[in-house]
Structures are given as structure tokens and as C-alpha cells.
Write an enzyme that holds these catalytic residues in place. Structure first.
Site, PDB file in Angstrom:
ATOM      1  N   LYS A 272      15.613  14.148   2.713  1.00 49.20           N
ATOM      2  CA  LYS A 272      14.801  15.350   2.923  1.00 49.20           C
ATOM      3  C   LYS A 272      15.043  15.823   4.350  1.00 49.20           C
ATOM      4  CE  LYS A 272      10.819  14.758  -0.135  1.00 49.20           C
ATOM      5  NZ  LYS A 272      11.686  14.345  -1.202  1.00 49.20           N
TER       6      LYS A 272
ATOM      7  N   ASP B  37      17.456  16.983  -0.763  1.00 50.83           N
ATOM      8  CA  ASP B  37      16.322  17.380  -1.595  1.00 50.83           C
ATOM      9  C   ASP B  37      15.893  18.799  -1.224  1.00 50.83           C
ATOM     10  OD1 ASP B  37      16.332  14.793  -2.500  1.00 50.83           O
ATOM     11  OD2 ASP B  37      14.363  14.260  -1.703  1.00 50.83           O
ATOM     12  N   MET B  38      15.190  19.455  -2.142  1.00 52.32           N
ATOM     13  CA  MET B  38      14.579  20.748  -1.787  1.00 52.32           C
ATOM     14  C   MET B  38      13.076  20.529  -1.658  1.00 52.32           C
ATOM     15  SD  MET B  38      15.290  23.757  -0.877  1.00 52.32           S
ATOM     16  CE  MET B  38      16.850  24.350  -1.492  1.00 52.32           C
TER      17      MET B  38
ATOM     18  N   GLN C 161      15.449  24.305  -7.233  1.00 52.95           N
ATOM     19  CA  GLN C 161      14.251  24.201  -8.091  1.00 52.95           C
ATOM     20  C   GLN C 161      14.158  25.380  -9.071  1.00 52.95           C
ATOM     21  OE1 GLN C 161      12.246  24.413  -4.462  1.00 52.95           O
ATOM     22  NE2 GLN C 161      11.425  22.339  -4.489  1.00 52.95           N
TER      23      GLN C 161
ATOM     24  N   ARG D  23      22.008  19.672  -7.878  1.00 55.49           N
ATOM     25  CA  ARG D  23      21.092  18.959  -8.779  1.00 55.49           C
ATOM     26  C   ARG D  23      19.926  19.902  -9.076  1.00 55.49           C
ATOM     27  NH1 ARG D  23      18.713  14.444  -5.616  1.00 55.49           N
ATOM     28  NH2 ARG D  23      17.090  15.880  -4.989  1.00 55.49           N
TER      29      ARG D  23
ATOM     30  N   LYS E 282      12.924  20.885 -11.859  1.00 57.92           N
ATOM     31  CA  LYS E 282      11.935  21.934 -12.144  1.00 57.92           C
ATOM     32  C   LYS E 282      11.213  22.364 -10.860  1.00 57.92           C
ATOM     33  CE  LYS E 282      11.192  20.817 -16.968  1.00 57.92           C
ATOM     34  NZ  LYS E 282      10.214  20.635 -18.047  1.00 57.92           N
TER      35      LYS E 282
ATOM     36  N   ALA F  76       8.487  20.358  -7.604  1.00 59.96           N
ATOM     37  CA  ALA F  76       7.360  19.428  -7.577  1.00 59.96           C
ATOM     38  C   ALA F  76       6.202  19.854  -6.679  1.00 59.96           C
ATOM     39  CB  ALA F  76       7.864  18.062  -7.124  1.00 59.96           C
TER      40      ALA F  76
ATOM     41  N   HIS G 213      13.333  14.762 -16.913  1.00 61.16           N
ATOM     42  CA  HIS G 213      13.025  13.773 -17.961  1.00 61.16           C
ATOM     43  C   HIS G 213      12.689  14.481 -19.251  1.00 61.16           C
ATOM     44  CE1 HIS G 213      11.618  12.502 -13.963  1.00 61.16           C
ATOM     45  NE2 HIS G 213      12.343  11.452 -14.245  1.00 61.16           N
TER      46      HIS G 213
ATOM     47  N   ARG H 108       2.748  13.344  -5.889  1.00 62.37           N
ATOM     48  CA  ARG H 108       3.488  14.377  -6.644  1.00 62.37           C
ATOM     49  C   ARG H 108       3.894  13.849  -8.014  1.00 62.37           C
ATOM     50  NH1 ARG H 108       5.661  15.618  -1.435  1.00 62.37           N
ATOM     51  NH2 ARG H 108       7.600  14.543  -1.870  1.00 62.37           N
ATOM     52  N   ARG H 109       4.197  12.533  -8.092  1.00 62.29           N
ATOM     53  CA  ARG H 109       4.534  11.938  -9.410  1.00 62.29           C
ATOM     54  C   ARG H 109       3.303  11.959 -10.318  1.00 62.29           C
ATOM     55  NH1 ARG H 109       8.410  12.264  -6.642  1.00 62.29           N
ATOM     56  NH2 ARG H 109       8.349  14.200  -7.769  1.00 62.29           N
TER      57      ARG H 109
HETATM   58  C1  FAD Z   1      16.505  12.906  -9.751  1.00 62.07           C
HETATM   59  C2  FAD Z   1      15.378  13.806  -9.392  1.00 62.07           C
HETATM   60  C3  FAD Z   1      15.324  14.377  -8.135  1.00 62.07           C
HETATM   61  C4  FAD Z   1      14.288  15.239  -7.804  1.00 62.07           C
HETATM   62  N1  FAD Z   1      14.307  15.889  -6.582  1.00 62.07           N
HETATM   63  C5  FAD Z   1      13.408  16.858  -6.345  1.00 62.07           C
HETATM   64  C6  FAD Z   1      13.499  17.677  -5.175  1.00 62.07           C
HETATM   65  O1  FAD Z   1      14.387  17.512  -4.338  1.00 62.07           O
HETATM   66  N2  FAD Z   1      12.576  18.657  -5.012  1.00 62.07           N
HETATM   67  C7  FAD Z   1      11.567  18.892  -5.932  1.00 62.07           C
HETATM   68  O2  FAD Z   1      10.789  19.828  -5.753  1.00 62.07           O
HETATM   69  N3  FAD Z   1      11.438  18.099  -7.019  1.00 62.07           N
HETATM   70  C8  FAD Z   1      12.324  17.102  -7.239  1.00 62.07           C
HETATM   71  N4  FAD Z   1      12.203  16.334  -8.380  1.00 62.07           N
HETATM   72  C9  FAD Z   1      10.972  16.408  -9.205  1.00 62.07           C
HETATM   73  C10 FAD Z   1      11.038  17.543 -10.213  1.00 62.07           C
HETATM   74  O3  FAD Z   1      10.933  18.798  -9.567  1.00 62.07           O
HETATM   75  C11 FAD Z   1       9.912  17.443 -11.254  1.00 62.07           C
HETATM   76  O4  FAD Z   1       8.675  17.535 -10.598  1.00 62.07           O
HETATM   77  C12 FAD Z   1       9.918  16.150 -12.055  1.00 62.07           C
HETATM   78  O5  FAD Z   1      11.213  15.786 -12.409  1.00 62.07           O
HETATM   79  C13 FAD Z   1       9.076  16.307 -13.360  1.00 62.07           C
HETATM   80  O6  FAD Z   1       9.612  17.317 -14.145  1.00 62.07           O
HETATM   81  P1  FAD Z   1      10.526  17.067 -15.438  1.00 62.07           P
HETATM   82  O7  FAD Z   1      11.779  17.834 -15.241  1.00 62.07           O
HETATM   83  O8  FAD Z   1      10.715  15.648 -15.708  1.00 62.07           O
HETATM   84  O9  FAD Z   1       9.795  17.846 -16.602  1.00 62.07           O
HETATM   85  P2  FAD Z   1       8.307  17.774 -17.132  1.00 62.07           P
HETATM   86  O10 FAD Z   1       8.196  18.880 -18.130  1.00 62.07           O
HETATM   87  O11 FAD Z   1       7.341  17.747 -16.006  1.00 62.07           O
HETATM   88  O12 FAD Z   1       8.251  16.371 -17.847  1.00 62.07           O
HETATM   89  C14 FAD Z   1       8.945  16.094 -19.047  1.00 62.07           C
HETATM   90  C15 FAD Z   1       8.423  14.761 -19.568  1.00 62.07           C
HETATM   91  O13 FAD Z   1       8.850  13.713 -18.666  1.00 62.07           O
HETATM   92  C16 FAD Z   1       7.826  12.772 -18.477  1.00 62.07           C
HETATM   93  N5  FAD Z   1       7.433  12.773 -17.064  1.00 62.07           N
HETATM   94  C17 FAD Z   1       7.764  13.684 -16.107  1.00 62.07           C
HETATM   95  N6  FAD Z   1       7.266  13.328 -14.917  1.00 62.07           N
HETATM   96  C18 FAD Z   1       6.587  12.179 -15.121  1.00 62.07           C
HETATM   97  C19 FAD Z   1       5.847  11.324 -14.264  1.00 62.07           C
HETATM   98  N7  FAD Z   1       5.708  11.580 -12.961  1.00 62.07           N
HETATM   99  N8  FAD Z   1       5.295  10.212 -14.824  1.00 62.07           N
HETATM  100  C20 FAD Z   1       5.434   9.922 -16.136  1.00 62.07           C
HETATM  101  N9  FAD Z   1       6.129  10.703 -16.992  1.00 62.07           N
HETATM  102  C21 FAD Z   1       6.700  11.805 -16.498  1.00 62.07           C
HETATM  103  C22 FAD Z   1       6.672  13.180 -19.390  1.00 62.07           C
HETATM  104  O14 FAD Z   1       6.845  12.518 -20.626  1.00 62.07           O
HETATM  105  C23 FAD Z   1       6.894  14.659 -19.574  1.00 62.07           C
HETATM  106  O15 FAD Z   1       6.371  15.129 -20.761  1.00 62.07           O
HETATM  107  C24 FAD Z   1      13.247  15.479  -8.735  1.00 62.07           C
HETATM  108  C25 FAD Z   1      13.300  14.906 -10.010  1.00 62.07           C
HETATM  109  C26 FAD Z   1      14.347  14.095 -10.355  1.00 62.07           C
HETATM  110  C27 FAD Z   1      14.395  13.527 -11.733  1.00 62.07           C
END
Ligand code: FAD
Length: 308
Positions: A98, A132-133, A161, A182, A185, A187, A228, A289-290
Site C-alpha cells: 500500500k 494496492d488501491m 476497483q 488486478r 470490487k 473495500a 471470491h 474491512r474483511r
Molecule cells: C487478492 C485481493 C486483493 C485485494 N486488494 C484490494 C485493494 O487493493 N483495494 C481494495 O479496495 N480492495 C481490495 N480487495 C478487496 C475487494 O475489494 C473486496 O472487498 C473483497 O474481495 C470482497 O469482494 P468479492 O469480490 O469477494 O465479492 P463479494 O460479492 O463481496 O463476495 C462474494 C462472496 O465471497 C465471499 N466473501 C467475500 N468476502 C468475504 C469475507 N470477508 N469473509 C467471508 N466471505 C467472504 C462471500 O461468500 C460472498 O458472498 C482485494 C481482494 C482480493 C481478493
């Protein structure tokens, strides 16, 4: 759910709570679900355990918004040490940083120097660094720094994002650099004026952005799908197959401890998969955030609160 998400994102940015809450044992116990431990050695061990499943890793040393330039430099040195240990152990493990951890809030030049030190060490050991963003007010500076560094270093990638309206235009501006991107969505807590609120709009934009970059992979760009969301993953796989992209022509990145069955499925089916493993003591804002991504996770924290 929207309220819970907003409340959690507010907590993640509150300086007092950032200091007070991690002292509670039950919160420390609950975080273990998302990170194997606070030390680099914990992350290295987790990466070694993923290797037999044909899953690679990305390490991130947790930290953001540092308030001391010396600390930012020490954090950059820690990344350099991590890159050396990754090489010594023969792991296929990138790192993700970051810019506010490297001092962006304090001194942009020093931050870029820290980034370049990490990226040039990664280049020397044949590795890759992802940026990261963070919140939307950092996007312009992050893009600018990425473009400057990418000109000299092909081993640097950037996160974009899909929840931001501007990202489509930002991607257009990056294409001449044959970027490594990368997509995630997003966060953070962002206002309506800059970010889509509805999941369906974010997902549609995510799909559009990934399929745009997919068309440029043969010209040297690199595509990483960071989600995910199994429906989205399937839609992107279908699109890739339709345009004849090979399974190894792009990568999936997921977070440690989330949708492990999907990580294993992707690897089993021959796709390139990396799991982002976090370590370090400054985990609280990242952890909240998680929780905000899936407020049902709070029940898991509650169970830890009442378990011995
Ligand atoms: C490799 C990686 C790098 C990332 N880097 C950044 C970044 O640099 N900047 C940024 O703003 N964001 C970052 N993120 C976070 C991202 O923006 C999302 O907030 C996060 O990935 C959750 O969104 P989703 O795409 O999984 O979809 P969602 O629609 O939120 O989730 C899809 C499904 O995945 C599962 N899930 C998702 N999150 C969780 C969780 N925390 N606990 C349990 N189950 C979960 C659930 O089953 C959910 O229904 C990163 C994510 C990943 C995977």
C-alpha cells in the site's frame, strides 16, 4: 446489511478504535481466520502449505497511513527482506504493497523511493510487486506513481476497483503502458458521487473491465481477477473460453481463508491461482474491512468472544 457495512467501515477508519479494539483477546483470536499469523515466518509457512495444491501466493505486510518517514523506510526494508526469504525458499510468491504504508501521506518522493527499492529488489530476484488501491482520494496519485514506475519496471502491477465510476476511464489511460492489473470490487467507504452502490452495478462493471483487459493480454498486458464471487468467476471463465484465452493467460487472486473450496477448484481445473496472505501487527483496519465485506462474519467474532 448496508448499515452494518457502513458502521464497520467507519470503525476501520477511526484512529482511537484502531488502537483500542485489537487489545481484546477475542478479536485477536477471531482474526486468525483471515491470517496465519503476525510474523513473516507464518506467511512463509502458509505459502509452503499451498504449494502442493498448485496454489501460489502474494504476501502483504499489513500497514497503512504511516505517520513517520522512518517507519515507512523500515516497512520497505521488511518487504525487501521478505523478497529475499521468498527466493531462498524457492516460493512463487509476489508481494503487494500500500502506498500509504510506504509514506504517501508524508512525502511522495520518499514513498516512490521506497516503492522503487522494493520493485528493483523484486526485479533482481525475478519477482513481481503489486500496488494496492486505497480510498478514492488516493487514486490520482497512485495511478501517476504506477505509470512512472511501470515505464522502467515491467514487474509492477496495480489494483483497480470496479466500484468506482472512474475506473473504466483510468483503465483506458493505462492501456498504452501494457499494464498488469488486478481488478477487485473495492473495500472502502465511498460516497455515491464516486462509487456504484448496487452490487449488480459493481459486478457488471467488474465484468466489463476484465473483458476489456482480456483483449489486450496478447499485446503484453496482464489480467488478474481478484474476487471470491463464484458467479462472476464463472462468467469471466466463460468469456475467456469464448474468445479463446488460455487458462494460464490470466490469474485468479483470492484472500487467505476465504472460499478455500473455490481456490482449490480453480487450481484443480488448471487455472493460475494465488492466495493473498497477510501478516504483521497492524491488522485491525484491514480485518474490519474483511468483516464489512460479509457482516455475517460478526457472528464468528461473537462466538470467539464467548469461547474460552
Ligand atoms: C487478492 C485481493 C486483493 C485485494 N486488494 C484490494 C485493494 O487493493 N483495494 C481494495 O479496495 N480492495 C481490495 N480487495 C478487496 C475487494 O475489494 C473486496 O472487498 C473483497 O474481495 C470482497 O469482494 P468479492 O469480490 O469477494 O465479492 P463479494 O460479492 O463481496 O463476495 C462474494 C462472496 O465471497 C465471499 N466473501 C467475500 N468476502 C468475504 C469475507 N470477508 N469473509 C467471508 N466471505 C467472504 C462471500 O461468500 C460472498 O458472498 C482485494 C481482494 C482480493 C481478493
Amino acid at each position: 446489511m448496508g448499515l452494518a457495512r457502513n458502521a464497520l467501515l467507519w470503525i476501520s477508519e477511526n484512529r482511537k478504535l484502531r488502537q483500542a479494539l485489537p487489545k481484546y483477546k477475542f478479536i485477536r483470536r477471531a482474526v486468525s481466520r483471515f491470517m496465519p499469523g503476525e510474523e513473516l515466518v507464518d506467511a512463509l509457512r502458509a505459502a509452503e502449505q499451498l504449494k502442493p495444491q498448485s496454489i501460489s501466493a502474494v504476501f502483504t505486510h499489513l500497514g497503512e497511513n504511516v505517520t513517520d518517514e522512518g517507519e515507512a523506510k523500515r516497512d520497505a526494508d521488511d518487504y525487501i527482506d521478505a523478497l529475499r526469504q521468498i527466493r531462498q525458499r524457492g516460493l512463487d510468491t509476489h508481494v503487494s504493497v500500500k502506498l500509504t504504508h510506504l509514506g504517501l501521506d508524508l512525502n511522495e518522493k520518499a514513498c516512490v523511493d521506497n516503492l522503487v527499492a522494493i520493485v528493483s529488489e523484486a526485479k533482481a530476484v525475478g519477482n513481481m510487486v503489486w500496488i494496492d488501491m486505497e480510498q478514492s482520494h488516493y487514486v490520482d496519485r497512485t495511478l501517476d506513481i504506477y505509470k512512472r514506475v511501470r515505464k522502467e519496471y515491467p514487474n509492477v502491477g496495480l489494483c483497480l476497483q470496479a466500484y468506482l465510476y472512474r475506473t473504466e476511464k483510468d483503465l483506458d489511460g493505462l492501456l498504452p503502458y501494457s499494464p498488469a492489473i488486478r481488478f477487485v470490487k473495492g473495500a472502502y467507504k465511498e460516497p455515491h458521487s464516486v462509487a456504484f452502490k448496487r452490487k449488480s452495478d459493481v459486478d457488471a462493471n467488474f465484468f466489463k473491465l476484465t473483458t476489456t483487459l482480456m483483449q489486450h493480454v496478447s499485446a503484453g498486458s496482464k489480467l488478474v481477477v481478484g474476487t471470491h464471487d463464484t458467479k462472476l468467476i464463472q462468467a469471466i471463465q466463460d468469456k475467456a473460453a469464448q474468445i479463446g484465452a488460455s487458462k494460464k493467460g490470466y490469474e485468479f487472486h483470492l484472500l487467505y481463508g476465504i472460499h478455500v473450496s473455490e481456490q482449490l477448484r480453480l487450481a484443480r481445473e488448471g487455472f493460475s491461482v494465488r492466495v493473498l496472505i497477510s501478516y504483521g501487527s497492524f491488522w485491525f483496519p484491514w480485518y474490519v474491512r474483511r468483516l464489512a465485506e460479509r457482516p455475517a462474519n460478526i457472528w464468528f467474532v461473537m462466538r470467539k468472544m464467548f469461547s474460552s
